[in-house]
Design an enzyme around this catalytic site. Structure first.
Site, mmCIF file in Angstrom:
data_model
loop_
_atom_site.group_PDB
_atom_site.id
_atom_site.type_symbol
_atom_site.label_atom_id
_atom_site.label_comp_id
_atom_site.label_asym_id
_atom_site.label_seq_id
_atom_site.Cartn_x
_atom_site.Cartn_y
_atom_site.Cartn_z
ATOM 1 N N HIS A 126 -27.014 0.309 3.249
ATOM 2 C CA HIS A 126 -26.674 -0.799 2.531
ATOM 3 C C HIS A 126 -25.452 -1.351 2.457
ATOM 4 C CE1 HIS A 126 -30.451 0.733 0.636
ATOM 5 N NE2 HIS A 126 -29.723 1.984 0.591
ATOM 6 N N ARG B 119 -36.174 -0.053 1.860
ATOM 7 C CA ARG B 119 -35.790 -0.996 2.637
ATOM 8 C C ARG B 119 -34.834 -0.417 3.882
ATOM 9 N NH1 ARG B 119 -33.096 -1.343 -2.440
ATOM 10 N NH2 ARG B 119 -30.903 -1.342 -2.426
ATOM 11 N N ARG C 294 -26.838 -2.017 8.294
ATOM 12 C CA ARG C 294 -27.615 -2.481 7.144
ATOM 13 C C ARG C 294 -28.975 -2.798 7.168
ATOM 14 N NH1 ARG C 294 -26.153 -7.831 3.520
ATOM 15 N NH2 ARG C 294 -27.214 -7.008 1.567
ATOM 16 N N HIS C 295 -29.655 -2.473 6.156
ATOM 17 C CA HIS C 295 -31.232 -2.833 6.206
ATOM 18 C C HIS C 295 -31.613 -4.335 6.376
ATOM 19 C CE1 HIS C 295 -31.080 -4.576 2.335
ATOM 20 N NE2 HIS C 295 -30.146 -3.408 1.864
ATOM 21 N N GLU D 45 -27.400 2.586 -1.883
ATOM 22 C CA GLU D 45 -26.144 1.659 -2.470
ATOM 23 C C GLU D 45 -25.714 1.848 -3.868
ATOM 24 O OE1 GLU D 45 -24.044 -0.510 -2.053
ATOM 25 O OE2 GLU D 45 -24.893 -2.050 -1.094
#
Length: 198
Positions: free
Chosen positions: A149, A58, A8-9, A82
């Site tokens: 995400h 991101r 995940r970012h 996402e």
């Protein structure tokens, strides 16, 4: 065996403020950039063979930290975005509870949300799982890191593993810059080896 790391970012200000980002292109904040740099150092020790990221900033900026350490290019794939949250994007949980109380309550129970232009969970799961499989196919027998995400990682992972949707309620969403580790072999297919790792 192929290893797939779902990463995940790092944190954004919308994460910090509890806002639904969905597919809005929000930058990492200072904390998120520091998280990405620290996590990249640990992930680089896995012997990474390929890096793939959602095309939202991101995720790309998070992946770039690993690319700097490994000298590997970052491939982007829009399917790793996402979930699209339609009218909810940019709103906080508190705002949603007031503006869309019934829909928000269903979402919190992992039930389908009608209206509000929100992407169907099955559609999310299928598109992300297809992107994850394509990413893994870049380095059979190697290690592929996918920067994506929280929701995308969760539902894409569940689909790869063949888990039914009700299991979602028992799986914590990845924290910022944490990852899940999956392994694939020809006999047993995909297996979850670790979740919310850091």
């Amino acid at each position: 065996m192929t290893r797939l790391v779902l990463w995940r970012h790092g944190q954004t200000m919308w994460n910090h403020d509890g806002r639904f980002q969905g597919q809005e292109d929000v930058d990492l904040n200072e904390t998120g950039r520091a998280q990405a740099a620290a996590a990249a150092g640990r992930l680089a020790t896995l012997g990474v063979d390929a890096i793939v990221a959602s095309d939202l900033r991101r995720a790309v900026d998070t992946a770039d930290e690993l690319a700097r350490l490994t000298a590997l290019p970052v491939r982007t794939d829009a399917r790793l975005r996402e979930r699209y949250y339609g009218q909810w994007q940019g709103l906080t949980h508190q705002e949603l509870a007031v503006r869309y109380p019934e829909e928000y309550a269903r979402w919190r129970r992992f039930e389908p949300v009608d209206g509000c232009d929100i992407e169907d969970l099955d559609d999310l799961a299928k598109r992300v799982a297809a992107a994850l499989q394509d990413a893994a196919d870049l380095a059979p027998g190697g290690t592929v890191v996918v920067a994506t995400h929280g929701g995308a990682a969760k539902y894409g992972m569940m689909t790869l593993l063949g888990w039914p949707r009700p299991v979602a309620a028992t799986i914590a969403v990845l924290e910022n810059c944490h990852w899940s580790l999956l392994r694939h072999d020809r006999v047993r297919g995909w297996q979850l080896r670790g979740h919310n790792l850091s």
